[in-house]
Design an enzyme around this catalytic site. Structure first.
Site, mmCIF file in Angstrom:
data_model
loop_
_atom_site.group_PDB
_atom_site.id
_atom_site.type_symbol
_atom_site.label_atom_id
_atom_site.label_comp_id
_atom_site.label_asym_id
_atom_site.label_seq_id
_atom_site.Cartn_x
_atom_site.Cartn_y
_atom_site.Cartn_z
ATOM 1 N N TRP A 111 5.352 9.901 -71.621
ATOM 2 C CA TRP A 111 5.485 9.225 -70.331
ATOM 3 C C TRP A 111 4.757 7.893 -70.301
ATOM 4 O O TRP A 111 5.225 6.937 -69.675
ATOM 5 C CB TRP A 111 5.025 10.138 -69.199
ATOM 6 C CG TRP A 111 5.959 11.292 -69.024
ATOM 7 C CD1 TRP A 111 5.685 12.617 -69.213
ATOM 8 C CD2 TRP A 111 7.357 11.232 -68.670
ATOM 9 N NE1 TRP A 111 6.807 13.377 -69.001
ATOM 10 C CE2 TRP A 111 7.843 12.558 -68.673
ATOM 11 C CE3 TRP A 111 8.219 10.187 -68.356
ATOM 12 C CZ2 TRP A 111 9.176 12.860 -68.367
ATOM 13 C CZ3 TRP A 111 9.543 10.480 -68.064
ATOM 14 C CH2 TRP A 111 10.010 11.805 -68.067
ATOM 15 N N ASP A 177 -0.879 7.410 -63.244
ATOM 16 C CA ASP A 177 0.231 8.339 -63.039
ATOM 17 C C ASP A 177 -0.393 9.723 -62.915
ATOM 18 O O ASP A 177 -0.933 10.265 -63.878
ATOM 19 C CB ASP A 177 1.193 8.275 -64.226
ATOM 20 C CG ASP A 177 2.381 9.220 -64.080
ATOM 21 O OD1 ASP A 177 2.359 10.075 -63.174
ATOM 22 O OD2 ASP A 177 3.321 9.110 -64.887
ATOM 23 N N LYS A 201 6.056 18.656 -58.549
ATOM 24 C CA LYS A 201 5.220 19.567 -59.326
ATOM 25 C C LYS A 201 4.197 20.272 -58.434
ATOM 26 O O LYS A 201 4.123 21.502 -58.432
ATOM 27 C CB LYS A 201 4.524 18.797 -60.451
ATOM 28 C CG LYS A 201 5.507 18.099 -61.389
ATOM 29 C CD LYS A 201 4.826 17.240 -62.421
ATOM 30 C CE LYS A 201 5.798 16.380 -63.184
ATOM 31 N NZ LYS A 201 6.733 17.122 -64.030
#
Length: 367
Positions: A111, A177, A201
């Protein structure tokens, strides 16, 4: 509270270990079910409720108040509710924070690499390698970032199963992030200029992204309206992901009712320790990460070969354990233990791994 289904004539508890969209609290889903037909007016669903209505404004206000309370977000930070997932932020961040068009990124996996790839469209990217230590966990050398607009870190690496345990002090804005660890462990908001996270999530269903940004970093730039943070400050620019926001507000209430982020972190440490302890002792399963850099929420592991991994996924699915495959880019196995996963879900996973060992290995050795 687990969900129960019939499999092979028996009632089994079902748990989903998906890395996202992740498990949601059963209590929240039961409450939401009541509002699918009637929310503000009799016969009008939450799915049909205007984002400009007074009733939905109460949802928006409560959502922000709860997040600020849970994370300790001060007023000099704005809270923006956007769409496009964390992936859109890979572009919006360099677009909105650019001054000298040089950015630093700590490379910790898939990511962070994707974030860097998009940032390169807007300027020069300085890549910083993390410092990883068995005892001290994962950090980076802050001196590596010089003359840049910001330094970007992925706090928890969903695919690799690692997390930052030490963030150095910086004199430039830190951008984080936090998609897979927001609300799952304490984050000191004031250490960062920007924190962003996909909701799917620990916050709610897919379709919603939160950006927490220090107000002095919000610039009035010549950007398309949706892509400018200034367009979203303290208002809804356009029709947001209304159902996702409503669900998120209910999830945040659920977290508050259970003791807040501190309670979630204690529970997540217990859950992950249950699984890691088994993996460290097992002769047939192994963890792919060791030491204090291990993630509390995403645990990649393996049997040692792809056929064994696939066999375990089938074995687990028959026993009500869903979505245990690793990310498509790396394969293997992975268990995501987000806030909504109860301790019983971690215990159940270990029980099924132990059962798989006994049936697959011990019984075969005795033939």
């Amino acid at each position: 509270m687990p969900r129960q289904t019939y499999r092979g004539g028996y009632i089994v508890s079902t748990y989903t270990y998906s890395a996202g969209p992740g498990m949601l609290p059963k209590e929240v889903m039961q409450e939401i079910q009541q509002h699918l037909l009637t929310f503000e007016y009799e016969g009008v669903s939450i799915l049909e409720t205007s984002h400009r209505s007074e009733a939905f404004q109460h949802v928006v206000d409560s959502l922000e108040v709860r997040l600020r309370r849970l994370m300790g977000i001060p007023r000099h930070y704005a809270v923006l509710w956007l769409q496009g997932g964390a992936t859109l932020q890979f572009s919006m961040i360099p677009m909105n924070l650019s001054r000298c068009n040089r950015f630093a990124y700590v490379d910790t996996g898939v990511w962070s690499k994707k974030a860097m790839e998009d940032a390169r469209r807007f300027g020069e990217v300085e890549v910083i390698q993390p410092i990883s230590d068995e005892a001290d966990g994962m950090s980076f050398d802050s001196r590596s970032a010089q003359d840049v607009d910001y330094l970007h870190v992925t706090l928890n690496n969903t695919i690799e199963g690692t997390r930052f345990t030490n963030i150095p002090e910086m004199d430039i804005p830190l951008v984080a992030d936090a998609s897979s660890n927001i609300l799952a462990e304490k984050i000191d908001v004031e250490r960062f200029g920007v924190i962003y996270a996909g909701a799917q999530k620990n916050i709610g269903p897919a379709g919603l992204t939160v950006v927490i940004i220090r107000r002095d970093l919000i610039q009035s730039l010549s950007l398309p309206s949706y892509l400018s943070y200034a367009s979203h400050e303290d208002k809804l620019l356009n029709t947001p992901a209304t159902f996702s926001m409503f669900t998120a507000e209910r999830v945040l209430k659920w977290i508050e009712d259970r003791g807040g982020v501190e309670a979630m972190e204690r529970l997540n440490r217990k859950k992950s320790e249950v699984v890691y302890s088994f993996l460290d002792r097992s002769n047939h399963f192994s963890s792919l990460v060791s030491g204090n850099r291990r993630s509390l929420t995403n645990i990649p592991f393996t049997t040692g070969d792809s056929e064994g991994d696939a066999a375990f996924q089938r074995f687990a699915l028959e026993r009500g354990l869903v979505e245990l495959g690793g990310h498509r880019s790396v394969g293997g196995l992975r268990a995501s233990l987000y806030n909504s996963m109860p301790l019983a879900g971690a215990v159940r996973l270990v029980d099924v791994m132990r059962e798989f060992e006994e049936e697959t290995y011990v019984s075969h050795q005795n033939i």
